[in-house]
Design a protein around this motif. Structure first.
Motif, PDB file in Angstrom:
ATOM      1  N   TYR A 250       0.085   7.572   9.703  1.00 49.64           N
ATOM      2  CA  TYR A 250       0.446   8.980   9.805  1.00 49.64           C
ATOM      3  C   TYR A 250       1.930   9.154  10.106  1.00 49.64           C
ATOM      4  N   VAL A 251       2.493   8.246  10.914  1.00 49.41           N
ATOM      5  CA  VAL A 251       3.910   8.350  11.261  1.00 49.41           C
ATOM      6  C   VAL A 251       4.788   7.970  10.073  1.00 49.41           C
ATOM      7  N   GLU A 252       4.461   6.872   9.409  1.00 45.91           N
ATOM      8  CA  GLU A 252       5.209   6.408   8.239  1.00 45.91           C
ATOM      9  C   GLU A 252       4.234   6.204   7.084  1.00 45.91           C
ATOM     10  N   PRO A 253       3.767   7.272   6.446  1.00 44.24           N
ATOM     11  CA  PRO A 253       2.765   7.116   5.382  1.00 44.24           C
ATOM     12  C   PRO A 253       3.323   6.405   4.166  1.00 44.24           C
ATOM     13  N   LEU A 254       2.468   5.642   3.511  1.00 45.38           N
ATOM     14  CA  LEU A 254       2.837   4.931   2.292  1.00 45.38           C
ATOM     15  C   LEU A 254       2.748   5.848   1.081  1.00 45.38           C
ATOM     16  N   LEU A 255       3.586   5.564   0.094  1.00 42.68           N
ATOM     17  CA  LEU A 255       3.502   6.288  -1.164  1.00 42.68           C
ATOM     18  C   LEU A 255       2.267   5.848  -1.942  1.00 42.68           C
ATOM     19  N   VAL A 256       1.850   6.681  -2.885  1.00 40.75           N
ATOM     20  CA  VAL A 256       0.649   6.369  -3.666  1.00 40.75           C
ATOM     21  C   VAL A 256       0.835   5.068  -4.436  1.00 40.75           C
ATOM     22  N   ARG A 257       2.004   4.903  -5.034  1.00 34.41           N
ATOM     23  CA  ARG A 257       2.235   3.678  -5.816  1.00 34.41           C
ATOM     24  C   ARG A 257       2.260   2.441  -4.916  1.00 34.41           C
ATOM     25  N   GLN A 258       2.751   2.610  -3.676  1.00 33.49           N
ATOM     26  CA  GLN A 258       2.744   1.483  -2.748  1.00 33.49           C
ATOM     27  C   GLN A 258       1.321   1.111  -2.356  1.00 33.49           C
ATOM     28  N   VAL A 259       0.486   2.122  -2.118  1.00 27.87           N
ATOM     29  CA  VAL A 259      -0.914   1.852  -1.771  1.00 27.87           C
ATOM     30  C   VAL A 259      -1.618   1.150  -2.913  1.00 27.87           C
ATOM     31  N   GLU A 260      -1.398   1.618  -4.145  1.00 27.20           N
ATOM     32  CA  GLU A 260      -2.064   0.997  -5.288  1.00 27.20           C
ATOM     33  C   GLU A 260      -1.574  -0.430  -5.506  1.00 27.20           C
ATOM     34  N   ASN A 261      -0.283  -0.663  -5.261  1.00 28.58           N
ATOM     35  CA  ASN A 261       0.236  -2.020  -5.402  1.00 28.58           C
ATOM     36  C   ASN A 261      -0.373  -2.948  -4.363  1.00 28.58           C
ATOM     37  N   LEU A 262      -0.440  -2.488  -3.118  1.00 31.54           N
ATOM     38  CA  LEU A 262      -1.070  -3.297  -2.070  1.00 31.54           C
ATOM     39  C   LEU A 262      -2.545  -3.528  -2.352  1.00 31.54           C
ATOM     40  N   ARG A 263      -3.184  -2.513  -2.875  1.00 31.11           N
ATOM     41  CA  ARG A 263      -4.606  -2.634  -3.193  1.00 31.11           C
ATOM     42  C   ARG A 263      -4.844  -3.686  -4.267  1.00 31.11           C
ATOM     43  N   SER A 264      -3.973  -3.704  -5.278  1.00 30.71           N
ATOM     44  CA  SER A 264      -4.104  -4.698  -6.343  1.00 30.71           C
ATOM     45  C   SER A 264      -3.841  -6.103  -5.821  1.00 30.71           C
ATOM     46  N   GLN A 265      -2.815  -6.266  -4.986  1.00 27.18           N
ATOM     47  CA  GLN A 265      -2.507  -7.588  -4.452  1.00 27.18           C
ATOM     48  C   GLN A 265      -3.621  -8.082  -3.529  1.00 27.18           C
ATOM     49  N   ALA A 266      -4.167  -7.188  -2.701  1.00 22.37           N
ATOM     50  CA  ALA A 266      -5.243  -7.603  -1.808  1.00 22.37           C
ATOM     51  C   ALA A 266      -6.493  -7.983  -2.591  1.00 22.37           C
TER      52      ALA A 266
END
Length: 416
Positions: A250-266
Motif C-alpha cells: 500500500y505504501v509503495e504499490p507495484l505497477l501492473v506490468r511489474q506484478v505480471e512480470n513477477l508473476r511470470s518469473q515466480a
C-alpha cells in the motif's frame, strides 16, 4: 530476504575445441543456465584449449516450505484474490495458525474421455492436484476409468481464513506414451475457506467446467470432503480486520506490468521445482492451477466487455433513437405532441417544474427520489468528513472496516 541455497559451478578448462571463426581458431566461453538464471565466463580470444578457472554462483530460492516465502513471490504466483497467505520469512515473526484444513479427494464421476485407445474406445487416466499456499499435493493416477476413486486425505495449517484452496483434475498422458506429451486439463474447483462453517464436514460433488472454442463444457464432477477446524476464534476474528496485503504493497504499490512480470518469473521457478518432485508435475499443470496467462487478451473477454458496455449505454442509446424518431416524424402523433409540449414550455417556462413534480407524483417517483436523496446525503456527508480528516489521522493502509468488507466472501465464492 528468503533463505537461499547457492549452486557453485567451477569451470576449469576445455580441450580440443572445434574452430568456429573460419580461421582455424575460436573465442570460447562457458554459459551456465539454472532456473532461469544465466552466468557466463570471460571469453578466451583465439584459444582452442582455454583455461578458465572461474566460479559461477547461482541462487536457488527455497519455495518448497509452505510458510517461508516472500510476499512479492506470493503475489506474483496468483491474482490477489487467490493468494493464500502472506507470512514473514523469519519463523519467529509468524502468527499462530487459526485452524486446520482437511481435504478428502474421494473420486470423480462422468469424466469425459480424453484419449482413444484401440479396441477400448474412449479412456481417461485421471489424477488430481491440490494447492493451498506453497504446499502442492498430487494423487495417484487411476488408469482407464471415467469414474476414478482416490479416497486420499490431506491437511494444511491455516493462517488466514479468507483464503482459497484450488483442486484440479488432469489426464495423465504419460501412461501409454513415452514421448514428450502434455497432460490434458479436465477442470478445477476453487473453495474459499471463509464460506465454510467451522468444524463441519462438507461432502459435495463439484462440476468440472472447461472453456473450449465451442463454448463452456462440463467435463464431469469431482467428489470432495472438506472440513475447516478453527482452533483459535480470537485470532480468526482478528484476521478479518487486517489488510489483505502487507504494508509495503500500500505504501509503495507495484505497477501492473511489474506484478505480471513477477508473476511470470515466480511461475517459472515453481514449475521448475515441481518438475523435479516425485511424482513430477508438468509445466502445463502448474500454469493451469495458477491461471497463468489469464491477463492476456482474448476474443471471448473482448466480446464480454463489449456487451457489458452496450448494456450500460443502452438507455442513452434508446433516448437518442426516440429523439431521432420524433425528428424524422416516423410517428406523427408523438411528434405532434412533442412539438406542442415544447411550444408550451417555451412560452411559459414556469410550468416546467410543476409539470415535472406532478408527473413524478403520478408515477410514484417522488417518494423514491426523496429516499435516494436522503441516502445520498448520508453517504456524501460521511465521505466528506472522512476525506477532510486531519493528515495526522490519514494512512495509506485500508481501514479495519474496509478490510472486513473486502474479506467477506462474494456470491461467486459461496460454492457449498
Amino acid at each position: 530476504m528468503a533463505k537461499d541455497e547457492k549452486l557453485v559451478v567451477e569451470v576449469i578448462a576445455a580441450h580440443n575445441l572445434m574452430p568456429k571463426d573460419g580461421q582455424g581458431s575460436s573465442s570460447p566461453f562457458v554459459e551456465v543456465e539454472f532456473e532461469h538464471q544465466k552466468r557466463r565466463t570471460r571469453s578466451k580470444s583465439k584459444e582452442l584449449n582455454p583455461i578458465f578457472n572461474e566460479r559461477l554462483v547461482l541462487v536457488q530460492q527455497q519455495l518448497s516450505d509452505s510458510r517461508r516465502f516472500s510476499p512479492t513471490a506470493a503475489i506474483a504466483l496468483e491474482a490477489t484474490m487467490y493468494v493464500v497467505i502472506f507470512a514473514p520469512d523469519d519463523s519467529q515473526l509468524w502468527s499462530p495458525h487459526v485452524g486446520v484444513l482437511e481435504l478428502g479427494i474421494l473420486g470423480a464421476t462422468g469424466l469425459m474421455p480424453m484419449k482413444i485407445r484401440e479396441g477400448k474406445g474412449g479412456s481417461t487416466d485421471a489424477y488430481c492436484v491440490a494447492k493451498y499456499g506453497q504446499k502442492w499435493i498430487r494423487t495417484r493416477t487411476v488408469v482407464d476409468s471415467v469414474c476414478p476413486k482416490w479416497n486420499e486425505q490431506y491437511t494444511w495449517e491455516v493462517f488466514d481464513p479468507c483464503t482459497v484452496i484450488t483442486i484440479g483434475a488432469f489426464d495423465n498422458s504419460h501412461v501409454h506414451n513415452n514421448g514428450p506429451v502434455r497432460d490434458a486439463r479436465i477442470g478445477k474447483v476453487r473453495i474459499r475457506l471463509s464460506s465454510l462453517e467451522s468444524d463441519r464436514v462438507y461432502t459435495h460433488s463439484y462440476p468440472l467446467v472447461m472453456l473450449h472454442p465451442t463454448g463452456v463444457k462440463k467435463m464431469g464432477e469431482l467428489h470432495l470432503a472438506v472440513r475447516f477446524s478453527c482452533i483459535n476464534a480470537g485470532n480468526m476474528l482478528h484476521s478479518y480486520i487486517r489488510p489483505l496485503l502487507p504494508k509495503m504493497h500500500y505504501v509503495e504499490p507495484l505497477l501492473v506490468r511489474q506484478v505480471e512480470n513477477l508473476r511470470s518469473q515466480a511461475t517459472n521457478v515453481v514449475a521448475a521445482r515441481l518438475a523435479r518432485a516425485e511424482p513430477p508435475l508438468g509445466r502445463e499443470v502448474v500454469e493451469f492451477m495458477l491461471d497463468h496467462g489469464s491477463h492476456l487478451w482474448s476474443m471471448r473477454k473482448s466480446k464480454a466487455n463489449f456487451f457489458r458496455l452496450v448494456a450500460v449505454l443502452s438507455a442513452p442509446i434508446a433516448v437518442g433513437r426516440w429523439i431521432e424518431s420524433v425528428r424524422s416524424w416516423h410517428r406523427p402523433v408523438q411528434s405532434l405532441l412533442f412539438v406542442v409540449t415544447y411550444v408550451v414550455f417555451v412560452a411559459a417556462p414556469e410550468l416546467i417544474l410543476p409539470t415535472v413534480l406532478v408527473m413524478m407524483a403520478i408515477t410514484g417517483l417522488w417518494r423514491v427520489c426523496c429516499t435516494c436523496v436522503a441516502r445520498v446525503k448520508v453517504v456524501v456527508g460521511g465521505w466528506g468528513l472522512y476525506a477532510l480528516r486531519p493528515p495526522r489521522f490519514r494512512s495509506r493502509l485500508p481501514s479495519p472496516l474496509m478490510s472486513f468488507f473486502r474479506r467477506l466472501p462474494t456470491q461467486a465464492d459461496s460454492l457449498l
